[in-house]
Design a protein around this motif. Sequence first.
Motif, PDB file in Angstrom:
ATOM      1  N   LEU A   1       0.821  -1.204   0.000  1.00 10.12           N
ATOM      2  CA  LEU A   1       0.000   0.000   0.000  1.00 10.12           C
ATOM      3  C   LEU A   1       0.863   1.265   0.000  1.00 10.12           C
ATOM      4  O   LEU A   1       0.514   2.253  -0.648  1.00 10.12           O
ATOM      5  CB  LEU A   1      -0.938   0.008   1.209  1.00 10.12           C
TER       6      LEU A   1
ATOM      7  N   ASN B   1      -1.905  -2.227   9.822  1.00  9.50           N
ATOM      8  CA  ASN B   1      -2.877  -2.083   8.742  1.00  9.50           C
ATOM      9  C   ASN B   1      -3.920  -1.033   9.072  1.00  9.50           C
ATOM     10  O   ASN B   1      -4.298  -0.873  10.240  1.00  9.50           O
ATOM     11  CB  ASN B   1      -3.611  -3.412   8.500  1.00  9.50           C
TER      12      ASN B   1
ATOM     13  N   PHE C   1      -8.725  -1.046   1.671  1.00  7.99           N
ATOM     14  CA  PHE C   1      -7.784  -2.022   2.222  1.00  7.99           C
ATOM     15  C   PHE C   1      -8.418  -3.384   2.423  1.00  7.99           C
ATOM     16  O   PHE C   1      -7.783  -4.420   2.199  1.00  7.99           O
ATOM     17  CB  PHE C   1      -7.191  -1.525   3.552  1.00  7.99           C
TER      18      PHE C   1
END
Length: 334
Positions: free
Chosen positions: A245, A278, A311
Amino acid sequence: MSQQHINTLPVIDLAAASGTPAQRAALHADLLYATTEVGFFHLVGHGVTEAETSRLTEAMHAFFALPDADRLAISNLKSPQFRGYTRIGAERTGGRSDWRDQLDIGTELPEHRPGPGEPAYWWLEGPNQWPERLPELRTAALHWIDRLDQVAARLLRELLTAIGARPDFYDTAFAGHPAHHLKLVRYPGSAPDGGGQGVGTHKDYGFLTLLLTDRVPGLQVEMPDGGFLDVPPKPGAFVVNLGELLEVATDGYLKATNHRVVSPPGARERYSVPFFYNPRLDAHIAPLEFPHAHTAPGATEDPANPLFAEFGENELKGYRRAHPEVAERYYAHA
């Protein structure tokens, strides 16, 4: 055959973030080099104590010493969140079985079964599975998630500062209930067929990974020439790497680097604890605004591994590939 490299990774001292302007400038220069040229580094000065580390590692060793029946009682086959115990060889990377077993743990939350119109990834939000005979494992693991959330958040802000971006640029992506992920992993020596894939070559797909290792080597980082760099254990340090990412968000300016674990020889065991920092499942990862964006080389394109704006789509894609039995049980029609 690819060339083998034996070298050391850059060492980043996070304590310098509280130092003088000169120390902070040196920290940012070191971070810039490590994350644009290598993609991996050792992190010291993080503030996590030996006592905290010992509580977690002792509980981890106690878990893997439990009888098979106790570990299988919390099999991840019972969890739509892909949480719990994965037996040796049941996880897959690159289509091949990884010769390790593990306990997967996430942010402890009530189950969020998707309603009409909600994406399937919401089912990833939910409770963990814990061994009844080891209550200390739950305490140590959830404390570890909280502590490394603090370390990783600080590290991300310093990294964004290092490339000239706003340090709070991604704060909203982590607000609420971020989808942190912790693994307790055992590599039980070489597979009976002699295969050396502890875990196959891959990139992580979140923001940052902070890895705690024991003194047994095995982690290798891919170099630009296709060879692999052996990462020697460094007591008291985390091995940090960037996820896909961040590479995509910076159009390739920051590097997510392929890595793998080679099984230890014979029956020698290796233990490690990766923590994946995350964002929320529904976080949209906007392109990062920073002064050198125009010099970015472009993110790696892999048609077999598309990256999604939310995500949660990436997280679910990765779980489904790695744990096909769980995916078939709970997500066959998702």
